[in-house]
Scaffold this active site. Structure first.
Site, PDB file in Angstrom:
ATOM      1  N   GLU A 121      49.681  30.889  24.932  1.00 48.38           N
ATOM      2  CA  GLU A 121      49.279  31.517  26.083  1.00 48.38           C
ATOM      3  C   GLU A 121      48.281  30.472  26.997  1.00 48.38           C
ATOM      4  OE1 GLU A 121      47.835  35.602  25.519  1.00 48.38           O
ATOM      5  OE2 GLU A 121      50.025  36.094  24.973  1.00 48.38           O
TER       6      GLU A 121
ATOM      7  N   GLU B 134      43.202  42.131  21.201  1.00 45.24           N
ATOM      8  CA  GLU B 134      42.675  41.249  21.779  1.00 45.24           C
ATOM      9  C   GLU B 134      41.235  40.801  21.101  1.00 45.24           C
ATOM     10  OE1 GLU B 134      43.600  39.520  24.410  1.00 45.24           O
ATOM     11  OE2 GLU B 134      45.525  40.705  24.703  1.00 45.24           O
TER      12      GLU B 134
ATOM     13  N   PRO C 259      40.593  48.402  44.398  1.00 40.98           N
ATOM     14  CA  PRO C 259      41.677  49.198  45.003  1.00 40.98           C
ATOM     15  C   PRO C 259      41.975  48.797  46.357  1.00 40.98           C
ATOM     16  CG  PRO C 259      39.498  50.630  44.688  1.00 40.98           C
ATOM     17  CD  PRO C 259      39.338  49.268  44.086  1.00 40.98           C
TER      18      PRO C 259
END
Length: 213
Positions: free
Chosen positions: A151, A101, A123
């Protein structure tokens, strides 16, 4: 009984760019016993790997700016300044994701990955896990527009003096959690990294991970 849960059923609600599941479950209660049956939606995400490149010799960091759909209703705009980040593919080592990346999003070669945090960013409604790193880099010639055409990435890499980047956090201009966490960690560990990395061997391996055992 503590920390026990039972999944009663799980159904796929949507699968597109993102996947959404509905989970029917019950879980243990702190005071004993089990909760009633509950239904919760969960955005199913894998492992995200993020990295803050830091040049200890020039005392500079690299951050990236790009359009984010999650910011379209934010009055401050949808272009967000962040750390370099990407999703790990099945079986891919986190360090390899960070290296890939950094090259794709900023044209950088990074070294000596240092784990900052391994955490769940949301979460309450998402299964996404983040492994966040700092890495040594050389910022000479860094910056500019990067990203993969396939992308549809349009990424502007910025090279900033560390004090300027820390000022953005202190003044409340940084809106994403990853760079806030990473830069605050760098503020605590900056001197140590300069001592360890400034005279380091740049011809060493592409990256060497220093994670807790």
């Amino acid at each position: 009984m503590a920390h026990r849960y039972e999944i009663l059923a799980r159904e796929r609600c949507h699968e597109g760019y993102l996947r959404l599941d509905r989970v029917h479950l019950r879980h243990a209660l702190f005071e004993g016993g089990m909760s009633p049956a509950l239904s919760r939606e969960c955005l199913v995400r894998g492992l995200a790997v993020a990295v803050l490149p830091y040049d200890p010799q020039r005392d500079e960091v690299v951050l990236v700016e790009q359009f984010r759909v999650g910011g379209i209703d934010d009055p401050r705009g949808a272009w967000i300044t962040e750390t370099i980040a990407g999703m790990a593919e099945l079986g891919e080592e986190p360090g390899s994701v960070a290296v890939r990346e950094a090259q794709e999003e900023a044209g950088l070669t990074i070294h000596d990955l240092r784990l900052i945090a391994d955490y769940l960013p949301s979460p309450g409604g998402s299964s996404e896990r983040v492994m966040l790193y700092c890495a040594r880099c050389d910022t000479r010639g860094a910056g500019g527009i990067h990203g993969l055409d396939e992308e549809h990435e349009d990424i502007w890499a910025h090279v900033l003096p560390t004090d300027e980047a820390l000022g953005l956090v202190a003044e409340g201009h940084m809106r994403a959690a990853m760079p806030i966490i990473a830069l605050q960690w760098l503020a605590l560990n900056r001197r140590q990294l300069q001592e360890e990395w400034a005279g380091g061997d740049w011809t060493a391996g592409l990256w060497s991970s220093q994670e807790p055992g």
